[in-house]
Design a protein around this motif. Structure first.
Motif, PDB file in Angstrom:
ATOM      1  N   UNK A 124       0.832  -1.204   0.000  1.00 28.77           N
ATOM      2  CA  UNK A 124       0.000   0.000   0.000  1.00 28.77           C
ATOM      3  C   UNK A 124       0.865   1.252   0.000  1.00 28.77           C
ATOM      4  N   UNK A 125       1.946   1.205   0.736  1.00 24.31           N
ATOM      5  CA  UNK A 125       2.858   2.350   0.818  1.00 24.31           C
ATOM      6  C   UNK A 125       3.439   2.670  -0.562  1.00 24.31           C
ATOM      7  N   UNK A 126       3.888   1.632  -1.253  1.00 23.38           N
ATOM      8  CA  UNK A 126       4.474   1.843  -2.573  1.00 23.38           C
ATOM      9  C   UNK A 126       3.446   2.479  -3.511  1.00 23.38           C
TER      10      UNK A 126
ATOM     11  N   UNK B 167     -12.025   6.340  15.445  1.00 27.90           N
ATOM     12  CA  UNK B 167     -11.080   5.768  14.497  1.00 27.90           C
ATOM     13  C   UNK B 167     -11.775   5.036  13.363  1.00 27.90           C
ATOM     14  N   UNK B 168     -11.034   4.797  12.299  1.00 31.18           N
ATOM     15  CA  UNK B 168     -11.560   4.004  11.196  1.00 31.18           C
ATOM     16  C   UNK B 168     -11.239   2.542  11.475  1.00 31.18           C
ATOM     17  N   UNK B 169     -12.278   1.701  11.641  1.00 37.13           N
ATOM     18  CA  UNK B 169     -12.009   0.304  12.003  1.00 37.13           C
ATOM     19  C   UNK B 169     -11.170  -0.412  10.952  1.00 37.13           C
TER      20      UNK B 169
ATOM     21  N   UNK C  54      -7.968   1.793   3.216  1.00 35.43           N
ATOM     22  CA  UNK C  54      -9.268   1.133   3.216  1.00 35.43           C
ATOM     23  C   UNK C  54      -9.718   0.733   1.806  1.00 35.43           C
ATOM     24  N   UNK C  55      -8.865   0.952   0.813  1.00 34.50           N
ATOM     25  CA  UNK C  55      -9.248   0.528  -0.538  1.00 34.50           C
ATOM     26  C   UNK C  55      -9.317  -1.003  -0.610  1.00 34.50           C
ATOM     27  N   UNK C  56     -10.199  -1.449  -1.486  1.00 32.55           N
ATOM     28  CA  UNK C  56     -10.527  -2.871  -1.527  1.00 32.55           C
ATOM     29  C   UNK C  56      -9.331  -3.836  -1.633  1.00 32.55           C
TER      30      UNK C  56
ATOM     31  N   UNK D 287     -11.663  -7.711   8.107  1.00 31.80           N
ATOM     32  CA  UNK D 287     -12.016  -6.307   7.968  1.00 31.80           C
ATOM     33  C   UNK D 287     -13.531  -6.183   8.148  1.00 31.80           C
ATOM     34  N   UNK D 288     -13.990  -5.339   9.056  1.00 31.36           N
ATOM     35  CA  UNK D 288     -15.432  -5.290   9.340  1.00 31.36           C
ATOM     36  C   UNK D 288     -16.189  -4.464   8.305  1.00 31.36           C
TER      37      UNK D 288
END
Lengths: 271, 294, 463
Positions: free
Chosen positions: C52-54, C145-147, C338-340, C354-355
């Motif tokens: 994800x960082x890249x 927070x974002x779960x 949070x992207x799929x 992931x909820x």
């Protein structure tokens, strides 16, 4: 009768030697097994199909090379600093008179009785205030002075004749030059003994790096290995490979300089 | 001459000043603060850190965890120090004479001391594993039933003591060897001429003349034993290892209170106790054995 | 003494070499970029974060993400030091039982409207109900927070062993069924040692693990660990009939029926090697079991029960501290995570649920059908939640250490009065810690403090 006693002694000595060596053997043996072999019941006492794959797998799991470099870096610098502070303080305590010498020496000596563990909590708070948490300097800091080292060098400095030092002064040598050119070479045996002692001590120092380091980039080999083992509780073979990697540097140094290690350590006991 | 004297003084004060500064920051302040913090309710997150006098110490007396840790540390120290000293003296005596292969034995006996603690503890933990560890397997060959070495109440502490003896004995042996080497040979000669047996020589000559070395080792080993942490920490982490309280030692308790529950004040009070115990035990050893020397 | 010189030279060379490498590492970093620091306590998740960082840095060339994964304890410790000092990260991921401490101290910043809407729309009912907190100035509890993860522990069972014992390979739903199966499966050697345990109990190891597994049984027995009193305080609630049933569960298994022992191998280690038939855990062992023992025929299911079926549930969320320099950017990074593809990667490879209700996980369930067990809650399923107390860890750890002692006491088996007396004594210690914190309630317990019934409709938009 005499032969029997000799054999008896060898037998006993060998038995003890086997016990002493066994944990190292077990580690190496386990590191050469596959996962399927290491979980067998009853266990194999030696690898039936030895493999080096665990050591290659290690690379993918954790940055052991980095940990090793960190350890070498941390321990070398802190050892160098502590040996230096011990040399200069031990020499001054042995060969000079100055105000408050006795009090200071007693204070310093008293700290040998106070283990680091008893003041690590405030030390942590102090390190935090200095902004040195999770830095190399913060990890090394407690190792910069050693009361034992100062005491040890002081005892050994007494053996240097005062006439020698005075003669050098008359020749016009400055104090610093005198220390470096005359005193340090004369203390060579004690210096290398202290270096070995401090290096081993630093290498085994665990609780402080455990508390103060938080990023994997700065893990020492000991911390890295412990965390690696905790994260791979099912893979004994990887744990053992990591352990072998963890003992290798010092083990090689020891086998290479066996005499120096043992005679160096033996020097540290004489007061 | 005066010029040289002032140069000397400058050298001394410069370097002693630096050393003193090191000591103030790295030793004196933290040690002093250890005492100071122990009178406060002090944690990292809460900005309110009230002075509570001796409350922390009062709580210690009724804290079961602390008492268990204290008891375990005491047992650990007594057994580790006595057994490792006796064994290492025996090794040193056996290896005193020259014989073929002496160097190999000396090296092997010393080897565990240079092994880093975490790898060693990992290997021992695996040896002690109840299901596929080596110890149960080997003992099983002679009919000893399987044991949960690190889990069973009666065995866990002993198992860690065994590992620690294994690590300490090499160092002690080397120091004893030096001490033995310093006893003049003519003492032995004279005793032998008088017709003294080996046991008598050991009791009347070797042991008394070895007292300074023994005292040094006694104190060093005791200090270290009271501060045991790494093997316990490594062997009690994970699902297959010892439960917290069976092998809980003082430093583990301090570590947990300070860096897990963040009760730094309370942990400091425990540290002060640890310090007091080490001091008292060392002084006791010194006065008992040190006096006999004179 | 030539060799002593050699040692010194060697050490010197190593030092120079090592410092060279370190200096090299430090010099590479140009300083103009904006840096967002992310801290987490699960090194296992790092792989996905690296990906994800890249991707994020490719889309945002002027931003650098610095992701630090620490060991959980170190992470909690470092958070405790740096958040009050304002030297913390820009984003951190932690559980609902760690964060209240920081939220009530005003150290965490609430999400902007855009993020709040995103949470409201896309997450399941359970995670949203558990993650409400009151910070300074909040009139009612809100989501901070974002779960990231919401996870219910499940039971693992070995199908082959059940078949071998003449049972239908189906997860037990009651304690009786479980004990019955375990007793048929357990095997001993000639000396009476267990060679294959009927079930693997968590009876030793780190304190919090023992505590968590105990809570699973406690909920199933119809109890709760802590209770609330009428004055809003907290009080130990496990010294009850349900508590006695729970401890008896362990003691019966160990001593009455001998279906597990201290010597038997435990947990995932035992399960993957075919040395136990049942145990309780999160989902993360599923891929591990498939990888290390591809031939093991096993299943997962919601937990059984005595009074209720039930389990332990906990969550992890992304938070942005007040001290973060660029909060908007930090929240953008959170939304990016949070992207799929990343959400699915966290789930698929690591088993962390992931909820999210809007993402269809059917493809992952096809690969690992075992993951379903953590979603399909049976009717009336009870969940034990970590109490949102700063002292929670201390209370549970100390309780667990004492209860681990009790597991060893075979004399307690079957002696309900003695078990009750023991639990009453432990409750005194728990209440002592609560009292010291100033939150010990007076009077009788009026409600459970840490158990809820799972919502009937979790809000999933796929089937």
């Amino acid at each position: 009768m005499k032969a029997a006693r000799t054999y008896g002694r060898y037998l006993l000595l060998s038995l003890v030697a086997v016990v002493m060596f066994f944990p190292i053997y077990w580690m190496v043996s386990g590191s050469l097994m596959t996962r399927n072999e290491i979980i067998l019941i009853p266990p194999h006492m030696y690898p039936h199909a030895p493999t080096l794959e665990n050591f290659f797998l290690l690379v993918g799991h954790a940055d052991f090379l980095r940990y090793l470099l960190n350890s070498v870096y941390i321990v070398s610098i802190s050892t160098a600093v502590s040996v230096f502070t011990s040399l200069i303080a031990g020499y001054i305590f042995a060969k000079f008179r100055f105000l408050g010498k006795r009090t200071l020496f007693v204070l310093i000596l008293a700290t040998t009785m106070i283990p680091f563990q008893t003041y690590m909590v405030p030390f942590y708070v102090l390190t935090q205030k200095m902004g040195l948490l999770d830095t190399y300097l913060g990890i090394m800091m407690p190792l910069f002075v050693t009361s034992f080292g100062i005491f040890f060098i002081r005892q050994n400095s007494y053996a240097i004749p005062d006439d020698y030092i005075d003669a050098a002064r008359i020749d016009g040598a400055g104090e610093w030059r005198l220390f470096l050119r005359l005193i340090v070479p004369m203390l060579k045996a004690s210096t290398s003994a202290l270096t070995i002692f401090q290096f081993l001590f630093g290498w085994k120092f665990f609780i402080w790096p455990l508390i103060v380091t938080s990023s994997a980039k700065k893990f020492s080999l000991e911390i890295g290995l412990q965390i690696f083992a905790a994260q791979n509780p099912l893979d004994y073979q990887l744990q053992m490979a990591g352990a072998v990697f963890g003992i290798l540097p010092i083990l090689l140094a020891f086998l290479f300089f066996r005499r120096q290690f043992i005679s160096g350590i033996s020097l540290t006991g004489i007061k | 001459m005066t010029k040289s004297k002032s140069a000397q003084l400058r050298f001394v004060y410069l370097w002693m000043g630096i050393i003193l500064a090191f000591y103030i920051v790295l030793r004196f302040i933290p040690i002093f603060n250890s005492f100071r913090l122990s009178f406060f309710k002090w944690d990292l997150i809460n900005p309110v850190k009230p002075f509570i006098g001796l409350d922390n110490y009062r709580r210690l007396a009724g804290d079961e965890d602390f008492i268990v840790a204290f008891r375990n540390t005491l047992i650990f120290s007594v057994f580790l120090v006595s057994l490792s000293l006796v064994l290492s003296l025996a090794f040193a005596l056996t290896l005193q004479k020259k014989f073929r292969g002496k160097g190999i034995f000396e090296t092997l006996y010393f080897l565990p001391y240079v092994i880093a603690v975490v790898p060693a503890a990992l290997s021992w933990k695996f040896i002690y594993d109840p299901t596929n560890g080596a110890l149960n397997h080997i003992l099983g060959l002679v009919g000893v039933p399987k044991q949960a070495w690190l889990i069973n109440d009666r065995l866990a502490l002993g198992s860690i003591i065994a590992m620690s003896i294994w690590q300490r004995v090499g160092y002690n042996m080397v120091i004893f060897t030096v001490g033995l080497g310093e006893i003049p040979a003519d003492y032995y000669e004279a005793a032998r001429v008088d017709g003294a047996g080996a046991l008598r020589i050991f009791r009347k000559i070797t042991l008394p003349l070895l007292t300074p070395v023994t005292l040094y080792l006694l104190i060093m080993n005791t200090i270290e034993a009271f501060n045991i942490f790494t093997p316990v920490y490594v062997m009690t982490t994970g699902t297959q290892s010892a439960p917290g309280s069976v092998t809980k030692v003082l430093v583990m308790e301090i570590y947990q209170n300070a860096f897990r529950f963040f009760k730094m004040g309370y942990a400091s009070a425990q540290s002060v106790c640890l310090f007091a115990i080490v001091l008292v035990v060392s002084l006791l050893q010194f006065s008992t054995f040190g006096r006999r020397e004179r | 003494m030539k060799r002593s010189k050699k040692i010194l030279v060697m050490i010197l060379v190593m030092t120079v070499f090592a410092s060279f490498l370190h200096a090299g590492g430090a010099a590479e970093k140009p300083k103009q970029k904006q840096t967002i620091q992310v801290w987490l306590g699960w090194p296992g998740l790092l792989e996905v974060f690296k990906k994800a960082k890249a991707d994020f840095e490719k889309e945002n060339p002027n931003v650098e993400l610095e992701i630090t994964a620490m060991n959980l304890r170190d992470f909690e410790q470092k958070l405790a030091v740096s958040l009050p000092a304002g030297t913390g990260p820009d984003i951190f991921i932690t559980s609902e039982y760690i964060v209240p401490l920081y939220i009530s101290a005003g150290l965490v910043s609430p999400p902007p409207e855009k993020v709040a809407q995103f949470i409201d729309k896309n997450f399941d009912a359970l995670v949203k109900s558990v993650n409400r907190f009151s910070g300074p100035g909040d009139s009612k509890p809100r989501i901070y927070g974002v779960p990231h993860i919401g996870i219910a522990r499940v039971q693992y069972f070995n199908k082959d062993m059940m078949k071998e014992a003449g049972l239908e390979p189906k997860a037990p739903e009651t304690w009786d069924q479980l004990f019955d199966a375990a007793r048929k499966i357990v095997k001993y050697d000639k000396d009476g040692n267990i060679t294959r345990s009927g079930m693997s109990l968590r009876i030793f190891g780190g304190g919090s693990g023992i505590g968590e597994k105990f809570m699973i049984k406690l909920v199933q027995a119809g109890g709760s660990f802590l209770g609330r009193t009428a004055d809003g305080g907290w009080k130990a609630a496990y010294n009850s009939e349900a508590g006695v049933d729970t401890l008896s569960y362990y003691l019966d298994a160990l001593y009455t029926y001998k279906i597990d022992s201290f010597e038997a191998k435990k947990d995932t280690d035992a399960f993957v090697n075919g040395l136990t038939a049942f145990y309780d855990r999160e989902l993360f062992p599923v891929p591990i079991i498939h990888k290390t023992s591809p031939n093991l025929s096993f299943g997962t299911a919601p937990m059984p029960g005595k009074v209720h079926r039930g389990t332990v549930y906990s969550t992890e969320s992304y938070f942005v501290p007040k001290s973060a320099k660029n909060k908007d950017l930090a929240w953008d990074v959170v939304l990016f995570f949070q992207r799929e593809p990343y959400v699915k990667a966290f789930f698929k490879d690591q088993g962390w649920i992931p909820p999210r209700t809007d993402i269809d996980f059917s493809d992952i369930f096809k690969i690992y059908p075992e993951y379903r067990a953590a979603f399909d809650f049976p009717a009336g399923y009870r969940l034990w939640l970590y109490p949102p107390l700063a002292q929670g860890d201390e209370i549970i750890t100390k309780f667990a250490n004492k209860i681990a002692e009790a597991f060893k006491n075979s004399a307690l088996a079957g002696n309900r009065a003695a078990i009750r007396a023991l639990l009453d004594k432990l409750a005194e210690e728990t209440n002592g810690i609560l009292k010291e914190a100033g939150i010990l309630g007076q009077g009788p317990i009026v409600a459970p403090g840490d158990v809820i019934e799972a919502p009937k409709d979790m809000g999933y938009q796929y089937k």
